[in-house]
Write an enzyme that holds these catalytic residues in place. Sequence first.
Site, PDB file in Angstrom:
ATOM      1  CG  HIS A  61      -0.296   0.043   2.529  1.00 45.64           C
ATOM      2  ND1 HIS A  61       0.567  -0.930   2.996  1.00 45.64           N
ATOM      3  CD2 HIS A  61      -0.364   0.973   3.527  1.00 45.64           C
ATOM      4  CE1 HIS A  61       0.985  -0.608   4.205  1.00 45.64           C
ATOM      5  NE2 HIS A  61       0.446   0.543   4.542  1.00 45.64           N
ATOM      6  CG  HIS A  63      -0.158   4.169   5.025  1.00 45.98           C
ATOM      7  ND1 HIS A  63      -0.868   3.325   5.851  1.00 45.98           N
ATOM      8  CD2 HIS A  63      -1.041   5.137   4.628  1.00 45.98           C
ATOM      9  CE1 HIS A  63      -2.117   3.757   5.954  1.00 45.98           C
ATOM     10  NE2 HIS A  63      -2.247   4.851   5.229  1.00 45.98           N
ATOM     11  CG  ASP A  65       5.010   2.700   7.383  1.00 44.08           C
ATOM     12  OD1 ASP A  65       4.182   2.966   6.507  1.00 44.08           O
ATOM     13  OD2 ASP A  65       4.732   2.017   8.390  1.00 44.08           O
ATOM     14  CG  HIS A  66       4.497  -0.105   4.007  1.00 40.74           C
ATOM     15  ND1 HIS A  66       4.551  -1.462   4.237  1.00 40.74           N
ATOM     16  CD2 HIS A  66       3.955   0.435   5.124  1.00 40.74           C
ATOM     17  CE1 HIS A  66       4.054  -1.730   5.436  1.00 40.74           C
ATOM     18  NE2 HIS A  66       3.697  -0.588   5.997  1.00 40.74           N
ATOM     19  CG  ASP A 202       0.755  -1.776   7.596  1.00 40.06           C
ATOM     20  OD1 ASP A 202       1.774  -2.294   7.078  1.00 40.06           O
ATOM     21  OD2 ASP A 202       0.773  -0.623   8.030  1.00 40.06           O
ATOM     22  CG  HIS A 261       4.236  -3.054  10.133  1.00 38.48           C
ATOM     23  ND1 HIS A 261       3.334  -2.392  10.935  1.00 38.48           N
ATOM     24  CD2 HIS A 261       4.493  -2.222   9.101  1.00 38.48           C
ATOM     25  CE1 HIS A 261       3.060  -1.214  10.417  1.00 38.48           C
ATOM     26  NE2 HIS A 261       3.751  -1.081   9.297  1.00 38.48           N
TER      27      HIS A 261
END
Length: 300
Positions: A61, A63, A65-66, A202, A261
């Site tokens: 996805h 976000h 942090d990815h 996530d 994570h």
Amino acid sequence: MLTVTLLGCGGTQPLPDRALSSLAITAGGHSILIDCGEGTQTAARRWGVSLYKTDAVLLTHFHGDHIFGLPGLWQTMAAQGRTEPLLMAGPPGLEQLVRAFLSVAGPLPFAIRLAENAAHAGPLPVLGGQVQAFSLRHRVPCCGYAFTLPRAGRFDPDKARALGIPVPLWRRLQQGETVDGFSPRQVLGPPRRGLKVVYAADTRPCGALEQAAREADLLCMDSTYPTDDFLDKAKEYGHATCPEAGRLAAKAGVRRLWLTHYSAAVTDPAEGLAAARAFFPDAEAGCDGMQTRLNFDQDS
């Protein structure tokens, strides 16, 4: 043989000893990268993973942090002289993200091929196997990935001799090639158990993940919160607790579970690991640089 390396096991923000989300799967000198959080390139160098021959980058996805390591990775690939196309897969919105990041990274000497809405794109051929995306339950569109490496049936030399197949052709038939009018199905038994690696971060636990992880050799799963004391928070933000990861791994019959994570507030994964092991005794606390080599079963 597959080599799986957890390059980053953190969520939200990087810590001095914990990079952000990223997993590399390597076979035959080529890799696929799942997620590309900030610091992925540094982590890859630290843990001996070459990203130059990356066949695909699979984003769960969008976000930060990815994904925030992606423009820098593209620039490094360009500086190293890459010209081979790069496959990019992700949920809806991938094309828009790529356009935005290209405005930062600048022109590239290689093409980017998109598999947008990957959960509905069908199997993608990579590393001699295939990767299948599936939908997860998060606050935004999100998908997990199941990589499978198939294994052909056992070669039957007696059948090959009876059919008069020259010995020099046997190896090519074993490798699945039709040659000189002979087909692999004439000399191979039923397909044997291959290898499967599943990555999901996530997400909340869900049926699609449990199904995709069925009998996986390795499941690497969102374990943001250490215990079910944080269940309300996990539900609010679309994450899983460590015991939830353990329960899902047990239901799916996976062979190994890596927790990943972690929330930035989790400084020691020991509590979460103990909670996961109450349901799945073979759970392992993921850490940056964790690596395993997966081989086909010897007795099949």
